[in-house]
Design a protein around this motif. Structure first.
Motif, mmCIF file in Angstrom:
data_model
loop_
_atom_site.group_PDB
_atom_site.id
_atom_site.type_symbol
_atom_site.label_atom_id
_atom_site.label_comp_id
_atom_site.label_asym_id
_atom_site.label_seq_id
_atom_site.Cartn_x
_atom_site.Cartn_y
_atom_site.Cartn_z
ATOM 1 N N PHE A 104 -26.827 -38.057 5.567
ATOM 2 C CA PHE A 104 -26.810 -36.596 5.560
ATOM 3 C C PHE A 104 -26.302 -36.016 4.247
ATOM 4 O O PHE A 104 -26.569 -34.864 3.928
ATOM 5 C CB PHE A 104 -25.993 -36.051 6.742
ATOM 6 C CG PHE A 104 -24.506 -36.043 6.524
ATOM 7 C CD1 PHE A 104 -23.900 -34.992 5.853
ATOM 8 C CD2 PHE A 104 -23.715 -37.092 6.967
ATOM 9 C CE1 PHE A 104 -22.527 -34.978 5.638
ATOM 10 C CE2 PHE A 104 -22.348 -37.081 6.762
ATOM 11 C CZ PHE A 104 -21.757 -36.030 6.091
ATOM 12 N N LYS A 105 -25.543 -36.816 3.480
ATOM 13 C CA LYS A 105 -24.981 -36.281 2.237
ATOM 14 C C LYS A 105 -26.069 -35.880 1.245
ATOM 15 O O LYS A 105 -25.802 -35.159 0.291
ATOM 16 C CB LYS A 105 -23.999 -37.264 1.632
ATOM 17 C CG LYS A 105 -22.785 -37.443 2.536
ATOM 18 C CD LYS A 105 -21.618 -38.148 1.885
ATOM 19 C CE LYS A 105 -20.403 -38.153 2.785
ATOM 20 N NZ LYS A 105 -20.542 -39.022 3.976
ATOM 21 N N GLY A 248 -15.234 -37.625 9.393
ATOM 22 C CA GLY A 248 -14.282 -38.346 8.551
ATOM 23 C C GLY A 248 -13.464 -37.338 7.759
ATOM 24 O O GLY A 248 -12.298 -37.078 8.038
ATOM 25 N N ASN A 249 -14.113 -36.720 6.747
ATOM 26 C CA ASN A 249 -13.455 -35.661 5.988
ATOM 27 C C ASN A 249 -13.683 -34.275 6.588
ATOM 28 O O ASN A 249 -13.215 -33.277 6.070
ATOM 29 C CB ASN A 249 -13.941 -35.673 4.534
ATOM 30 C CG ASN A 249 -13.101 -36.606 3.679
ATOM 31 O OD1 ASN A 249 -11.869 -36.609 3.784
ATOM 32 N ND2 ASN A 249 -13.753 -37.410 2.855
ATOM 33 N N PHE A 250 -14.444 -34.199 7.626
ATOM 34 C CA PHE A 250 -14.684 -32.964 8.386
ATOM 35 C C PHE A 250 -15.455 -31.888 7.626
ATOM 36 O O PHE A 250 -15.375 -30.708 7.952
ATOM 37 C CB PHE A 250 -13.368 -32.412 8.966
ATOM 38 C CG PHE A 250 -12.928 -33.203 10.175
ATOM 39 C CD1 PHE A 250 -12.305 -34.438 10.017
ATOM 40 C CD2 PHE A 250 -13.203 -32.753 11.441
ATOM 41 C CE1 PHE A 250 -11.962 -35.207 11.127
ATOM 42 C CE2 PHE A 250 -12.854 -33.514 12.555
ATOM 43 C CZ PHE A 250 -12.236 -34.748 12.393
ATOM 44 N N GLY A 251 -16.236 -32.309 6.632
ATOM 45 C CA GLY A 251 -17.103 -31.369 5.945
ATOM 46 C C GLY A 251 -18.243 -30.916 6.858
ATOM 47 O O GLY A 251 -18.534 -29.728 6.987
ATOM 48 N N ASN A 252 -18.876 -31.879 7.495
ATOM 49 C CA ASN A 252 -19.998 -31.557 8.367
ATOM 50 C C ASN A 252 -19.583 -30.611 9.492
ATOM 51 O O ASN A 252 -20.267 -29.630 9.777
ATOM 52 C CB ASN A 252 -20.551 -32.863 8.968
ATOM 53 C CG ASN A 252 -22.024 -33.020 8.710
ATOM 54 O OD1 ASN A 252 -22.695 -32.115 8.220
ATOM 55 N ND2 ASN A 252 -22.542 -34.182 9.049
ATOM 56 N N THR A 380 -25.959 -39.280 11.298
ATOM 57 C CA THR A 380 -25.502 -39.137 9.917
ATOM 58 C C THR A 380 -26.097 -40.149 8.943
ATOM 59 O O THR A 380 -26.129 -39.885 7.744
ATOM 60 C CB THR A 380 -23.964 -39.176 9.839
ATOM 61 O OG1 THR A 380 -23.498 -40.353 10.495
ATOM 62 C CG2 THR A 380 -23.363 -37.956 10.521
#
Ligand SMILES: *Cc1c(COP(=O)(O)O)cnc(C)c1O
Length: 434
Positions: A104-105, A248-252, A380
Protein backbone atom coordinates in the motif's frame (compact mmCIF):
# COMPACT_ATOMS: atom_id res chain seq x y z
CA UNK A 1 -5.05 23.89 2.97
CA UNK A 2 -3.22 25.35 5.98
CA UNK A 3 -1.23 23.11 8.30
CA UNK A 4 -0.04 23.46 11.87
CA UNK A 5 2.24 21.39 14.06
CA UNK A 6 0.90 18.98 16.70
CA UNK A 7 3.43 20.65 19.06
CA UNK A 8 1.91 24.11 18.35
CA UNK A 9 5.34 25.79 18.37
CA UNK A 10 5.86 26.18 14.62
CA UNK A 11 4.44 28.65 12.09
CA UNK A 12 1.36 27.71 10.10
CA UNK A 13 2.33 26.69 6.57
CA UNK A 14 0.70 25.81 3.26
CA UNK A 15 0.70 22.34 1.72
CA UNK A 16 3.90 22.85 -0.37
CA UNK A 17 5.96 23.90 2.67
CA UNK A 18 4.66 21.02 4.78
CA UNK A 19 5.45 18.65 1.93
CA UNK A 20 9.10 19.68 1.66
CA UNK A 21 9.66 19.99 5.42
CA UNK A 22 8.16 16.64 6.37
CA UNK A 23 8.49 17.16 10.11
CA UNK A 24 7.56 20.59 11.49
CA UNK A 25 10.54 22.64 12.81
CA UNK A 26 9.35 22.11 16.41
CA UNK A 27 9.52 18.35 15.92
CA UNK A 28 5.75 17.98 15.66
CA UNK A 29 3.63 16.47 12.89
CA UNK A 30 1.67 18.60 10.45
CA UNK A 31 -2.10 18.48 10.78
CA UNK A 32 -4.73 20.60 9.00
CA UNK A 33 -5.63 23.81 10.86
CA UNK A 34 -9.25 23.43 9.89
CA UNK A 35 -11.05 20.27 8.97
CA UNK A 36 -12.33 20.30 5.43
CA UNK A 37 -15.99 19.56 4.85
CA UNK A 38 -16.18 17.31 1.80
CA UNK A 39 -19.53 15.71 2.62
CA UNK A 40 -21.33 16.79 -0.55
CA UNK A 41 -18.40 15.83 -2.79
CA UNK A 42 -17.95 12.43 -1.16
CA UNK A 43 -21.66 11.60 -1.29
CA UNK A 44 -21.73 12.27 -5.02
CA UNK A 45 -19.34 9.36 -5.66
CA UNK A 46 -20.53 5.86 -6.54
CA UNK A 47 -19.41 2.48 -7.94
CA UNK A 48 -18.96 3.89 -11.44
CA UNK A 49 -16.26 6.33 -10.33
CA UNK A 50 -12.80 4.90 -10.90
CA UNK A 51 -9.91 5.42 -8.50
CA UNK A 52 -8.39 8.53 -10.16
CA UNK A 53 -11.85 10.16 -10.28
CA UNK A 54 -12.25 9.54 -6.55
CA UNK A 55 -8.73 10.80 -5.82
CA UNK A 56 -9.33 13.93 -7.89
CA UNK A 57 -12.53 14.70 -5.99
CA UNK A 58 -10.66 14.66 -2.67
CA UNK A 59 -7.65 16.55 -4.05
CA UNK A 60 -9.88 19.28 -5.47
CA UNK A 61 -11.72 19.62 -2.17
CA UNK A 62 -8.51 19.87 -0.13
CA UNK A 63 -6.01 21.56 -2.42
CA UNK A 64 -7.96 23.17 -5.25
CA UNK A 65 -5.57 23.50 -8.20
CA UNK A 66 -2.31 23.63 -6.17
CA UNK A 67 -1.16 20.58 -8.15
CA UNK A 68 -2.69 21.62 -11.47
CA UNK A 69 -5.90 20.12 -12.82
CA UNK A 70 -6.91 17.56 -10.14
CA UNK A 71 -8.20 14.89 -12.52
CA UNK A 72 -5.22 15.15 -14.84
CA UNK A 73 -2.91 14.98 -11.83
CA UNK A 74 -4.69 11.95 -10.35
CA UNK A 75 -4.72 10.04 -13.64
CA UNK A 76 -0.99 10.45 -14.21
CA UNK A 77 -0.10 9.79 -10.55
CA UNK A 78 -2.07 6.55 -10.19
CA UNK A 79 -1.62 4.16 -13.13
CA UNK A 80 -2.56 1.41 -10.64
CA UNK A 81 -5.74 1.01 -8.56
CA UNK A 82 -7.13 -0.94 -5.60
CA UNK A 83 -9.49 -3.90 -5.94
CA UNK A 84 -12.19 -5.02 -3.56
CA UNK A 85 -12.41 -8.76 -2.94
CA UNK A 86 -15.37 -10.43 -1.24
CA UNK A 87 -14.15 -13.08 1.22
CA UNK A 88 -17.72 -14.03 2.20
CA UNK A 89 -19.60 -13.50 5.48
CA UNK A 90 -19.58 -9.73 5.00
CA UNK A 91 -15.77 -9.45 5.04
CA UNK A 92 -13.99 -7.77 2.15
CA UNK A 93 -10.31 -7.27 1.49
CA UNK A 94 -9.38 -3.94 -0.03
CA UNK A 95 -6.37 -5.03 -2.08
CA UNK A 96 -3.81 -2.23 -2.05
CA UNK A 97 -0.96 -4.22 -3.56
CA UNK A 98 -1.45 -3.64 -7.29
CA UNK A 99 1.15 -0.87 -7.47
CA UNK A 100 4.82 -1.12 -8.50
CA UNK A 101 6.25 -2.38 -5.17
CA UNK A 102 3.17 -4.52 -4.36
CA UNK A 103 2.31 -2.84 -1.04
CA UNK A 104 0.00 0.00 0.00
CA UNK A 105 2.93 2.37 0.52
CA UNK A 106 2.95 2.82 -3.27
CA UNK A 107 -0.05 5.17 -2.94
CA UNK A 108 1.65 7.55 -0.53
CA UNK A 109 4.96 7.41 -2.35
CA UNK A 110 3.38 8.02 -5.78
CA UNK A 111 1.44 11.05 -4.58
CA UNK A 112 4.42 12.49 -2.72
CA UNK A 113 6.70 12.06 -5.74
CA UNK A 114 4.22 13.53 -8.21
CA UNK A 115 3.41 16.49 -5.94
CA UNK A 116 7.08 17.27 -5.33
CA UNK A 117 7.89 17.04 -9.01
CA UNK A 118 5.01 19.36 -9.90
CA UNK A 119 5.92 21.98 -7.29
CA UNK A 120 9.66 21.86 -8.00
CA UNK A 121 9.13 22.22 -11.73
CA UNK A 122 6.80 25.20 -11.16
CA UNK A 123 9.48 26.85 -9.02
CA UNK A 124 12.45 25.74 -11.08
CA UNK A 125 14.04 24.11 -8.01
CA UNK A 126 15.76 20.83 -7.28
CA UNK A 127 15.54 18.38 -4.35
CA UNK A 128 17.58 15.45 -3.09
CA UNK A 129 15.49 12.90 -1.21
CA UNK A 130 17.53 11.20 1.50
CA UNK A 131 16.05 8.11 3.11
CA UNK A 132 17.00 5.03 5.11
CA UNK A 133 15.17 1.75 4.65
CA UNK A 134 15.05 -1.66 6.24
CA UNK A 135 13.62 -2.92 2.95
CA UNK A 136 10.02 -2.20 2.13
CA UNK A 137 9.45 1.53 2.30
CA UNK A 138 12.57 2.23 0.28
CA UNK A 139 11.37 0.23 -2.69
CA UNK A 140 8.05 2.09 -2.84
CA UNK A 141 9.90 5.41 -2.66
CA UNK A 142 12.47 4.36 -5.27
CA UNK A 143 9.79 3.26 -7.73
CA UNK A 144 7.72 6.37 -7.20
CA UNK A 145 10.59 8.83 -7.72
CA UNK A 146 12.29 7.01 -10.57
CA UNK A 147 12.78 9.35 -13.56
CA UNK A 148 11.07 12.32 -11.86
CA UNK A 149 12.33 15.69 -13.03
CA UNK A 150 14.45 17.86 -10.69
CA UNK A 151 14.69 15.11 -8.05
CA UNK A 152 17.41 12.63 -7.03
CA UNK A 153 16.93 9.93 -4.41
CA UNK A 154 19.64 8.57 -2.13
CA UNK A 155 18.66 5.37 -0.31
CA UNK A 156 20.67 3.86 2.53
CA UNK A 157 20.12 0.22 3.39
CA UNK A 158 21.99 -2.18 5.69
CA UNK A 159 24.17 -4.54 3.65
CA UNK A 160 23.14 -8.19 3.98
CA UNK A 161 20.06 -7.36 6.05
CA UNK A 162 17.41 -6.82 3.42
CA UNK A 163 15.90 -9.65 1.38
CA UNK A 164 17.40 -10.38 -2.07
CA UNK A 165 14.17 -9.18 -3.72
CA UNK A 166 14.18 -5.95 -1.68
CA UNK A 167 17.80 -5.30 -2.58
CA UNK A 168 17.02 -5.73 -6.29
CA UNK A 169 14.06 -3.37 -5.98
CA UNK A 170 16.38 -0.70 -4.57
CA UNK A 171 19.36 -1.22 -6.85
CA UNK A 172 18.03 -2.01 -10.33
CA UNK A 173 16.30 1.27 -11.19
CA UNK A 174 19.43 3.38 -11.71
CA UNK A 175 19.14 6.88 -13.21
CA UNK A 176 18.16 9.31 -10.45
CA UNK A 177 17.93 6.53 -7.81
CA UNK A 178 21.22 6.07 -5.92
CA UNK A 179 21.54 3.09 -3.58
CA UNK A 180 24.16 3.06 -0.81
CA UNK A 181 24.75 -0.20 1.06
CA UNK A 182 25.81 0.68 4.56
CA UNK A 183 28.34 -1.48 6.39
CA UNK A 184 26.15 -1.64 9.46
CA UNK A 185 22.60 -2.13 10.73
CA UNK A 186 19.35 -0.31 9.89
CA UNK A 187 19.81 1.83 13.01
CA UNK A 188 23.12 3.07 11.58
CA UNK A 189 21.37 4.02 8.34
CA UNK A 190 18.74 5.98 10.26
CA UNK A 191 21.36 7.70 12.41
CA UNK A 192 23.37 8.74 9.34
CA UNK A 193 20.28 10.24 7.70
CA UNK A 194 19.32 12.05 10.88
CA UNK A 195 22.81 13.50 11.27
CA UNK A 196 22.82 14.64 7.65
CA UNK A 197 19.59 16.59 8.21
CA UNK A 198 21.08 18.22 11.33
CA UNK A 199 24.29 19.21 9.50
CA UNK A 200 23.59 22.87 8.66
CA UNK A 201 26.58 23.28 6.43
CA UNK A 202 25.62 20.23 4.41
CA UNK A 203 22.00 21.38 4.13
CA UNK A 204 23.18 24.74 2.82
CA UNK A 205 25.12 22.98 0.05
CA UNK A 206 22.71 20.19 -0.88
CA UNK A 207 18.88 20.68 -0.97
CA UNK A 208 18.04 17.67 1.20
CA UNK A 209 14.49 16.64 1.86
CA UNK A 210 12.87 13.56 3.37
CA UNK A 211 10.17 11.21 2.14
CA UNK A 212 9.37 9.45 5.36
CA UNK A 213 6.03 8.15 6.40
CA UNK A 214 5.08 11.08 8.62
CA UNK A 215 5.00 13.43 5.61
CA UNK A 216 1.50 14.85 5.08
CA UNK A 217 2.03 14.19 1.36
CA UNK A 218 2.06 10.47 2.06
CA UNK A 219 -0.87 10.56 4.43
CA UNK A 220 -3.43 12.41 2.31
CA UNK A 221 -3.42 9.91 -0.59
CA UNK A 222 -3.97 7.03 1.82
CA UNK A 223 -7.43 8.46 2.47
CA UNK A 224 -8.39 8.06 -1.20
CA UNK A 225 -8.86 4.29 -1.05
CA UNK A 226 -11.21 4.47 1.93
CA UNK A 227 -13.37 6.82 -0.12
CA UNK A 228 -13.11 4.58 -3.19
CA UNK A 229 -14.03 1.40 -1.25
CA UNK A 230 -16.97 3.15 0.33
CA UNK A 231 -18.21 4.33 -3.07
CA UNK A 232 -17.83 0.81 -4.49
CA UNK A 233 -20.12 -0.59 -1.79
CA UNK A 234 -22.61 2.27 -1.94
CA UNK A 235 -25.38 0.16 -3.46
CA UNK A 236 -24.53 -3.06 -1.59
CA UNK A 237 -26.87 -2.48 1.34
CA UNK A 238 -27.56 0.09 3.99
CA UNK A 239 -25.74 -1.69 6.84
CA UNK A 240 -22.87 -0.35 8.85
CA UNK A 241 -19.35 0.05 7.51
CA UNK A 242 -16.26 -0.79 9.52
CA UNK A 243 -12.66 -0.59 8.30
CA UNK A 244 -10.06 -2.93 9.80
CA UNK A 245 -6.52 -1.59 9.51
CA UNK A 246 -3.43 -3.77 10.09
CA UNK A 247 -1.29 -1.19 11.87
CA UNK A 248 2.32 -0.41 12.78
CA UNK A 249 3.04 3.32 12.61
CA UNK A 250 -0.68 4.06 12.30
CA UNK A 251 -0.39 6.14 9.15
CA UNK A 252 -3.01 4.13 7.32
CA UNK A 253 -5.48 4.31 10.18
CA UNK A 254 -4.91 8.06 10.62
CA UNK A 255 -5.65 8.59 6.91
CA UNK A 256 -8.93 6.70 7.28
CA UNK A 257 -9.89 8.77 10.29
CA UNK A 258 -9.16 11.93 8.28
CA UNK A 259 -11.54 10.74 5.54
CA UNK A 260 -14.22 10.14 8.15
CA UNK A 261 -13.74 13.65 9.56
CA UNK A 262 -14.17 15.11 6.08
CA UNK A 263 -17.58 13.48 5.95
CA UNK A 264 -17.18 9.88 4.78
CA UNK A 265 -19.93 7.89 6.56
CA UNK A 266 -17.86 5.25 8.39
CA UNK A 267 -19.25 3.65 11.55
CA UNK A 268 -16.07 2.35 13.15
CA UNK A 269 -12.40 1.52 12.72
CA UNK A 270 -10.59 -1.46 14.14
CA UNK A 271 -6.85 -1.16 14.76
CA UNK A 272 -5.39 -4.64 14.28
CA UNK A 273 -1.87 -5.20 15.55
CA UNK A 274 0.52 -8.08 16.07
CA UNK A 275 2.24 -8.53 19.46
CA UNK A 276 3.36 -4.89 19.21
CA UNK A 277 0.16 -3.80 20.88
CA UNK A 278 0.75 -0.40 22.49
CA UNK A 279 -2.31 1.17 20.86
CA UNK A 280 -4.84 -1.63 21.57
CA UNK A 281 -3.43 -1.61 25.11
CA UNK A 282 -4.00 2.13 25.33
CA UNK A 283 -7.57 1.77 24.09
CA UNK A 284 -8.23 -0.85 26.74
CA UNK A 285 -6.40 0.60 29.75
CA UNK A 286 -6.11 4.31 28.96
CA UNK A 287 -2.35 4.10 29.55
CA UNK A 288 0.04 4.70 26.66
CA UNK A 289 3.37 2.92 27.06
CA UNK A 290 5.60 3.15 23.97
CA UNK A 291 8.40 0.58 24.12
CA UNK A 292 10.91 -1.43 22.08
CA UNK A 293 9.35 -3.49 19.32
CA UNK A 294 9.38 -7.27 19.20
CA UNK A 295 9.92 -9.29 16.01
CA UNK A 296 6.89 -11.01 14.44
CA UNK A 297 5.93 -12.56 11.07
CA UNK A 298 4.17 -9.33 10.11
CA UNK A 299 7.40 -7.38 10.39
CA UNK A 300 6.25 -4.16 8.70
CA UNK A 301 4.03 -3.76 11.77
CA UNK A 302 6.81 -4.35 14.31
CA UNK A 303 6.59 -0.86 15.77
CA UNK A 304 6.74 -0.04 19.47
CA UNK A 305 6.53 3.78 19.17
CA UNK A 306 3.99 4.48 16.44
CA UNK A 307 5.04 7.69 14.72
CA UNK A 308 1.48 8.80 13.92
CA UNK A 309 0.07 8.33 17.41
CA UNK A 310 0.21 12.06 18.28
CA UNK A 311 -1.50 12.95 15.04
CA UNK A 312 -4.25 10.43 15.64
CA UNK A 313 -4.82 11.70 19.17
CA UNK A 314 -4.80 15.28 17.97
CA UNK A 315 -7.70 14.57 15.61
CA UNK A 316 -9.69 13.34 18.61
CA UNK A 317 -8.81 16.35 20.76
CA UNK A 318 -6.48 14.11 22.80
CA UNK A 319 -9.50 12.53 24.41
CA UNK A 320 -9.43 8.82 25.20
CA UNK A 321 -13.19 8.75 25.33
CA UNK A 322 -13.64 10.11 21.82
CA UNK A 323 -10.96 7.84 20.33
CA UNK A 324 -12.69 4.87 21.92
CA UNK A 325 -16.04 5.91 20.45
CA UNK A 326 -14.62 5.41 16.95
CA UNK A 327 -11.66 3.03 17.15
CA UNK A 328 -11.46 -0.47 18.63
CA UNK A 329 -8.34 -2.58 19.03
CA UNK A 330 -7.53 -6.24 18.43
CA UNK A 331 -4.23 -8.05 18.95
CA UNK A 332 -3.43 -11.09 16.81
CA UNK A 333 -0.38 -13.19 17.66
CA UNK A 334 1.89 -15.09 15.24
CA UNK A 335 0.26 -18.47 15.90
CA UNK A 336 -3.19 -17.08 15.15
CA UNK A 337 -1.87 -15.32 12.06
CA UNK A 338 -0.36 -18.49 10.58
CA UNK A 339 -3.48 -20.49 11.43
CA UNK A 340 -5.68 -17.98 9.63
CA UNK A 341 -3.42 -17.94 6.56
CA UNK A 342 -3.58 -21.73 6.44
CA UNK A 343 -7.35 -21.84 6.85
CA UNK A 344 -8.05 -19.32 4.07
CA UNK A 345 -5.74 -21.14 1.72
CA UNK A 346 -7.25 -24.57 2.48
CA UNK A 347 -10.90 -23.56 2.46
CA UNK A 348 -10.98 -20.81 -0.16
CA UNK A 349 -7.73 -21.11 -2.09
CA UNK A 350 -6.89 -17.54 -1.01
CA UNK A 351 -3.33 -16.50 -0.20
CA UNK A 352 -3.02 -13.75 2.43
CA UNK A 353 0.20 -12.06 3.45
CA UNK A 354 0.85 -12.04 7.23
CA UNK A 355 -0.10 -8.35 7.64
CA UNK A 356 -3.44 -8.65 5.88
CA UNK A 357 -4.01 -11.90 7.80
CA UNK A 358 -3.76 -10.00 11.11
CA UNK A 359 -6.54 -7.76 9.83
CA UNK A 360 -8.76 -10.61 8.66
CA UNK A 361 -8.33 -12.43 11.99
CA UNK A 362 -9.36 -9.26 13.82
CA UNK A 363 -12.36 -8.82 11.48
CA UNK A 364 -13.56 -12.37 12.19
CA UNK A 365 -13.68 -11.62 15.91
CA UNK A 366 -16.05 -8.70 15.31
CA UNK A 367 -18.20 -9.96 12.45
CA UNK A 368 -20.85 -11.39 14.79
CA UNK A 369 -21.76 -7.85 15.84
CA UNK A 370 -22.00 -6.71 12.23
CA UNK A 371 -24.86 -8.67 10.71
CA UNK A 372 -26.00 -6.97 7.54
CA UNK A 373 -23.05 -4.63 7.56
CA UNK A 374 -19.73 -4.75 5.78
CA UNK A 375 -16.27 -5.11 7.24
CA UNK A 376 -13.50 -3.95 4.94
CA UNK A 377 -9.98 -5.12 5.78
CA UNK A 378 -7.11 -3.18 4.26
CA UNK A 379 -4.97 -5.66 2.28
CA UNK A 380 -1.57 -4.10 2.80
CA UNK A 381 0.83 -6.32 0.81
CA UNK A 382 0.85 -8.95 -1.92
CA UNK A 383 1.34 -12.45 -0.44
CA UNK A 384 4.23 -13.04 -2.85
CA UNK A 385 6.25 -10.41 -0.97
CA UNK A 386 6.33 -12.65 2.09
CA UNK A 387 7.10 -15.96 0.42
CA UNK A 388 8.72 -17.69 3.40
CA UNK A 389 5.94 -16.99 5.90
CA UNK A 390 3.21 -17.79 3.38
CA UNK A 391 4.92 -21.07 2.51
CA UNK A 392 5.34 -21.91 6.18
CA UNK A 393 1.63 -21.34 6.78
CA UNK A 394 0.20 -23.00 3.66
CA UNK A 395 2.90 -25.42 2.47
CA UNK A 396 2.73 -23.72 -0.93
CA UNK A 397 4.74 -20.87 -2.45
CA UNK A 398 2.41 -18.07 -3.57
CA UNK A 399 2.96 -16.68 -7.07
CA UNK A 400 5.14 -13.58 -7.28
CA UNK A 401 3.57 -10.74 -9.31
CA UNK A 402 5.20 -10.39 -12.75
CA UNK A 403 6.57 -6.96 -11.96
CA UNK A 404 8.53 -8.37 -9.00
CA UNK A 405 9.56 -11.54 -10.84
CA UNK A 406 11.19 -9.53 -13.60
CA UNK A 407 13.18 -7.46 -11.08
CA UNK A 408 14.84 -10.62 -9.76
CA UNK A 409 16.46 -11.30 -13.13
CA UNK A 410 18.05 -7.84 -13.33
CA UNK A 411 21.54 -6.83 -12.28
CA UNK A 412 21.58 -4.41 -9.36
CA UNK A 413 24.01 -1.56 -8.67
CA UNK A 414 24.90 -0.03 -5.33
CA UNK A 415 27.90 1.57 -3.68
CA UNK A 416 29.30 0.46 -0.34
CA UNK A 417 29.64 3.11 2.35
CA UNK A 418 31.01 3.10 5.91
CA UNK A 419 28.43 3.53 8.68
CA UNK A 420 29.61 7.08 9.42
CA UNK A 421 27.96 10.44 8.95
CA UNK A 422 31.18 11.87 7.52
CA UNK A 423 31.23 9.29 4.74
CA UNK A 424 27.66 10.12 3.74
CA UNK A 425 28.39 13.83 3.89
CA UNK A 426 31.37 13.47 1.56
CA UNK A 427 29.33 11.38 -0.89
CA UNK A 428 26.44 13.84 -1.00
CA UNK A 429 28.73 16.81 -1.57
CA UNK A 430 30.63 15.02 -4.31
CA UNK A 431 27.42 14.04 -6.11
CA UNK A 432 25.22 17.06 -5.67
CA UNK A 433 27.10 20.22 -4.61
CA UNK A 434 27.04 22.45 -7.66
C1 LIG B 1 3.77 -0.23 6.50
C2 LIG B 1 2.96 -1.48 6.51
C3 LIG B 1 1.93 -1.71 7.46
C4 LIG B 1 1.65 -0.74 8.60
O1 LIG B 1 1.09 0.47 8.15
P1 LIG B 1 1.15 1.77 9.12
O2 LIG B 1 0.60 2.87 8.29
O3 LIG B 1 2.58 1.95 9.48
O4 LIG B 1 0.31 1.47 10.30
C5 LIG B 1 1.18 -2.85 7.35
N1 LIG B 1 1.42 -3.77 6.39
C6 LIG B 1 2.40 -3.60 5.47
C7 LIG B 1 2.62 -4.65 4.45
C8 LIG B 1 3.20 -2.46 5.50
O5 LIG B 1 4.18 -2.30 4.58
Amino acid sequence: MQLKSTNNQAPIVGFPEALFQGLAPDGGLYVPVEEADLKQRLRSLGPADDFPAVAATVVEGLLGDTLGDPLEFARSTFPFAPELRDLGNGIYVLELWHGPSAAFKDYGAAFLAASMERLLTDRNQRAIILTATSGDTGSAVAQAFHNRENIDVVILYPEGRVSPLQEKQLTTLGGNIHALRVQGAFDDCQRMVKEAFMDRDLCAKVPLTSANSINIGRLIPQSFYYVWAHAQLKDANAGERMFVVPSGNFGNLTAGVMAWRWGLPIDAFLAATNANDVVPEYLETGIYTPRESVATYSNAMDVGRPSNFDRLMHIFGNSLESVRSMIGGEVVNDTETLALMQRYHRSKGVFLDPHTAVGVAAAERRIKDYTGGRIIVLGTAHPGKFLEVVEQATGVQPPLPDRLQSVLAKQGQSEPIAAEAAALRARLIEWFHA
